[in-house]
Enzyme design. Structure first.
Site, PDB file in Angstrom:
ATOM      1  N   THR A  13      14.336 -33.542  -8.967  1.00 21.18           N
ATOM      2  CA  THR A  13      15.175 -33.372 -10.157  1.00 21.18           C
ATOM      3  C   THR A  13      14.291 -33.135 -11.389  1.00 21.18           C
ATOM      4  O   THR A  13      14.559 -32.248 -12.205  1.00 21.18           O
ATOM      5  CB  THR A  13      16.028 -34.642 -10.373  1.00 21.18           C
ATOM      6  N   TRP A  14      13.249 -33.915 -11.470  1.00 21.13           N
ATOM      7  CA  TRP A  14      12.302 -33.812 -12.587  1.00 21.13           C
ATOM      8  C   TRP A  14      11.632 -32.437 -12.585  1.00 21.13           C
ATOM      9  O   TRP A  14      11.542 -31.763 -13.611  1.00 21.13           O
ATOM     10  CB  TRP A  14      11.263 -34.917 -12.424  1.00 21.13           C
ATOM     11  N   HIS A  29      14.120 -28.458   0.262  1.00 22.16           N
ATOM     12  CA  HIS A  29      13.466 -29.576   0.955  1.00 22.16           C
ATOM     13  C   HIS A  29      12.951 -29.102   2.311  1.00 22.16           C
ATOM     14  O   HIS A  29      12.431 -29.888   3.084  1.00 22.16           O
ATOM     15  CB  HIS A  29      14.455 -30.730   1.188  1.00 22.16           C
ATOM     16  N   ARG A  71       5.042 -37.635  -3.527  1.00 22.34           N
ATOM     17  CA  ARG A  71       5.092 -38.961  -4.144  1.00 22.34           C
ATOM     18  C   ARG A  71       4.581 -39.997  -3.157  1.00 22.34           C
ATOM     19  O   ARG A  71       4.658 -39.770  -1.939  1.00 22.34           O
ATOM     20  CB  ARG A  71       6.566 -39.257  -4.492  1.00 22.34           C
ATOM     21  N   TYR A 123       3.905 -36.896  -8.146  1.00 24.58           N
ATOM     22  CA  TYR A 123       4.778 -37.616  -9.085  1.00 24.58           C
ATOM     23  C   TYR A 123       3.967 -38.546  -9.980  1.00 24.58           C
ATOM     24  O   TYR A 123       4.154 -38.589 -11.194  1.00 24.58           O
ATOM     25  CB  TYR A 123       5.801 -38.409  -8.260  1.00 24.58           C
ATOM     26  N   ARG A 180      17.502 -43.224 -11.182  1.00 25.62           N
ATOM     27  CA  ARG A 180      17.621 -44.650 -10.898  1.00 25.62           C
ATOM     28  C   ARG A 180      16.694 -45.411 -11.832  1.00 25.62           C
ATOM     29  O   ARG A 180      17.116 -45.920 -12.864  1.00 25.62           O
ATOM     30  CB  ARG A 180      17.314 -44.932  -9.420  1.00 25.62           C
ATOM     31  N   LYS A 181      15.405 -45.452 -11.506  1.00 25.75           N
ATOM     32  CA  LYS A 181      14.441 -46.182 -12.338  1.00 25.75           C
ATOM     33  C   LYS A 181      13.369 -45.272 -12.909  1.00 25.75           C
ATOM     34  O   LYS A 181      12.910 -45.467 -14.021  1.00 25.75           O
ATOM     35  CB  LYS A 181      13.767 -47.264 -11.497  1.00 25.75           C
TER      36      LYS A 181
HETATM   37  P1  A3P Z   1      13.640 -43.793  -8.228  1.00 24.48           P
HETATM   38  O1  A3P Z   1      14.732 -43.977  -7.246  1.00 24.48           O
HETATM   39  O2  A3P Z   1      12.351 -44.415  -7.779  1.00 24.48           O
HETATM   40  O3  A3P Z   1      13.996 -44.175  -9.611  1.00 24.48           O
HETATM   41  P2  A3P Z   1      14.635 -36.565  -6.408  1.00 24.48           P
HETATM   42  O4  A3P Z   1      14.823 -35.924  -7.733  1.00 24.48           O
HETATM   43  O5  A3P Z   1      13.602 -35.890  -5.570  1.00 24.48           O
HETATM   44  O6  A3P Z   1      15.922 -36.793  -5.723  1.00 24.48           O
HETATM   45  O7  A3P Z   1      13.969 -37.988  -6.689  1.00 24.48           O
HETATM   46  C1  A3P Z   1      14.678 -38.973  -7.382  1.00 24.48           C
HETATM   47  C2  A3P Z   1      13.677 -39.941  -7.964  1.00 24.48           C
HETATM   48  O8  A3P Z   1      13.080 -39.364  -9.139  1.00 24.48           O
HETATM   49  C3  A3P Z   1      14.342 -41.218  -8.422  1.00 24.48           C
HETATM   50  O9  A3P Z   1      13.320 -42.215  -8.300  1.00 24.48           O
HETATM   51  C4  A3P Z   1      14.667 -40.890  -9.867  1.00 24.48           C
HETATM   52  O10 A3P Z   1      14.902 -42.006 -10.675  1.00 24.48           O
HETATM   53  C5  A3P Z   1      13.406 -40.152 -10.276  1.00 24.48           C
HETATM   54  N1  A3P Z   1      13.607 -39.254 -11.429  1.00 24.48           N
HETATM   55  C6  A3P Z   1      14.682 -38.486 -11.698  1.00 24.48           C
HETATM   56  N2  A3P Z   1      14.489 -37.806 -12.831  1.00 24.48           N
HETATM   57  C7  A3P Z   1      13.276 -38.143 -13.297  1.00 24.48           C
HETATM   58  C8  A3P Z   1      12.527 -37.781 -14.467  1.00 24.48           C
HETATM   59  N3  A3P Z   1      13.005 -36.946 -15.358  1.00 24.48           N
HETATM   60  N4  A3P Z   1      11.312 -38.338 -14.610  1.00 24.48           N
HETATM   61  C9  A3P Z   1      10.822 -39.205 -13.710  1.00 24.48           C
HETATM   62  N5  A3P Z   1      11.485 -39.605 -12.605  1.00 24.48           N
HETATM   63  C10 A3P Z   1      12.699 -39.072 -12.394  1.00 24.48           C
END
Ligand code: A3P
Length: 319
Positions: free
Chosen positions: A70-71, A128, A151, A215, A285-286
C-alpha cells in the site's frame, strides 16, 4: 517440465483441480509451480499467461502481501504523477485509497478483470505474483521496470495474521498454527523467502530492471529511498525540487500517519469480488518495525530467523 506444461495451458479449471491442495489459514491453497496460491488467483494467473499484454513502459510494483504494498503504491503514484497533481493540494490520494489508484494485475478491482487493459500508458500496476509466475510476455519484456518491496518475515507474518483475521470476520485464526504453516513455507504466495529470493536475484543481475527495497530501510531513511525510487522510475528529482523539499513532501503525503487518518481510508471499503469486501482501513494497522514482539514469543522469533537465514544463505540477501 510439468510446470511449463501447466503454464502454457489455458484450461484453468481443469488444471486447477489437478494441482495439490491443502487447507490453509482460512481457505485451501493450491501448489502452483512451487508456490501456494489461492485457487481463484491461480486460475487468474493461468489465464493471464495468454491474455496479459505488457507495454514497454509498464511499471510493476511487486511484493509479498503485508510487506508495504500500500505504501509503495502511494509513493510510486505520487512520484510518477507529480507533474500532473500538486502534492500539497487536492491530490487524488487524499480521496482515493492507494489500491484504487494502482490496481493489481491478478486481483480484480471492483470485480473488473479487464480494468488494467483500459488504463492509459504509462501504467502503474501491482502484483503479488512470484517472478516465476509472471505471464511469459511480461517476463520477456525487457523494458518494463519492477520495484520489489520486502519486509522482515516476522513483521510480515504478524501483519498478515491480523489482516486475515480482520477480513474473515468471526474466524479466529490460531496464531501458533498459522506460524507453523508460515515457517514451513505454507502461506498464500509462499514460501515467503522464495518469493523474495527470486526478485533479489533478478535485482542483482538486472539492476536497471528490478529495484529491491526493504520496508525497514524506507522507514529509517524515507527521503533517501524516495529519491532512489524516483531515479529508478526515470523521473529523478531535479536540484530545484530537492531545494524546494519535494522529496520530503512526497514522504509526508504517503506516511502512515497521513494516509491512515484520511476519511476515505478510515471509512471506505473496496470490493474485491461479490463476497469479498475489504475495509480500506484494514490496510493500515500500526505501520511499525518490530511489532512482532507483541504477538510472538522470542522462541518463535528465533525459530523463524533461523529458517530464513538458512534459506537465504549464500544469496547475499539478509532480512
Ligand atoms: P502492520 O500490519 O504491521 O501495521 P500491505 O500494504 O503490503 O498490505 O502491508 C500492510 C502493512 O503496511 C501493514 O503493516 C500496514 O499498517 C503498513 N502500512 C500501510 N501503509 C503504510 C504507510 N504509508 N507507511 C508505512 N506502513 C504502512
Amino acid at each position: 517440465s510439468s510446470s511449463e506444461a501447466i503454464l502454457s495451458e489455458s484450461h484453468g479449471a481443469d488444471l486447477l483441480s489437478k494441482l495439490p491442495s491443502r487447507e490453509g489459514w482460512s481457505e485451501p491453497l493450491v501448489l502452483y509451480n512451487n508456490y501456494w496460491i489461492r485457487p481463484r488467483i491461480a486460475a487468474t494467473i493461468m489465464r493471464l499467461q495468454s491474455s496479459f499484454r505488457p507495454r514497454h513502459d509498464d511499471i510493476i510494483l511487486a511484493s509479498n502481501p503485508k510487506c508495504g504494498t500500500t505504501w509503495m503504491k502511494a509513493l510510486a503514484f505520487v512520484i510518477t504523477n507529480r507533474s500532473r497533481y500538486d502534492i500539497e493540494n487536492n491530490h487524488p490520494l487524499l480521496s482515493c485509497h492507494p489500491h484504487e489508484v494502482v490496481p493489481f494485475i491478478e486481483i480484480p478491482l471492483n470485480g473488473d478483470m479487464n480494468y488494467v487493459e483500459t488504463l492509459p500508458s504509462p501504467r502503474l500496476l501491482a502484483t503479488h505474483m512470484p517472478l516465476s509466475l509472471f505471464p511469459k510476455s511480461l517476463a520477456a519484456s525487457s523494458c518494463c521496470r519492477i520495484v520489489y518491496v520486502c519486509r522482515h518475515p516476522k513483521d510480515a507474518f504478524v501483519s498478515r495474521w491480523h489482516f486475515e483475521n480482520k477480513i474473515c470476520r468471526g474466524n479466529n485464526i490460531d496464531l501458533e498454527n498459522a506460524f507453523s504453516m508460515f515457517s514451513e513455507g505454507f502461506s498464500a504466495y509462499g514460501p515467503f523467502w522464495e518469493h523474495c529470493l527470486e526478485y533479489w536475484r533478478e535485482s542483482t543481475t538486472s539492476p536497471d530492471k528490478v529495484l529491491f527495497l526493504k520496508y525497514e530501510d524506507l522507514m529509517s531513511e524515507p527521503v533517501k529511498y524516495v529519491k532512489r525510487l524516483a531515479a529508478f522510475l526515470g523521473v529523478p528529482f531535479s536540484t530545484k525540487e530537492e531545494e524546494d523539499g519535494i522529496p520530503e513532501e512526497v514522504v509526508r503525503l504517503c506516511s502512515f500517519d497521513k494516509l491512515s487518518t484520511l476519511h476515505t481510508n478510515q471509512t471506505g471499503d473496496m470490493v474485491r469480488r461479490a463476497n469479498l469486501i475489504i475495509e480500506n482501513s484494514a490496510f493500515f494497522r500500526k505501520g511499525k518495525v518490530g511489532d512482532w514482539v507483541n504477538h510472538m514469543s522470542e522462541e518463535m522469533g528465533r525459530k523463524l530467523d533461523c529458517i530464513v537465514e538458512e534459506k537465504l544463505k549464500g544469496s547475499g540477501l539478509v532480512l
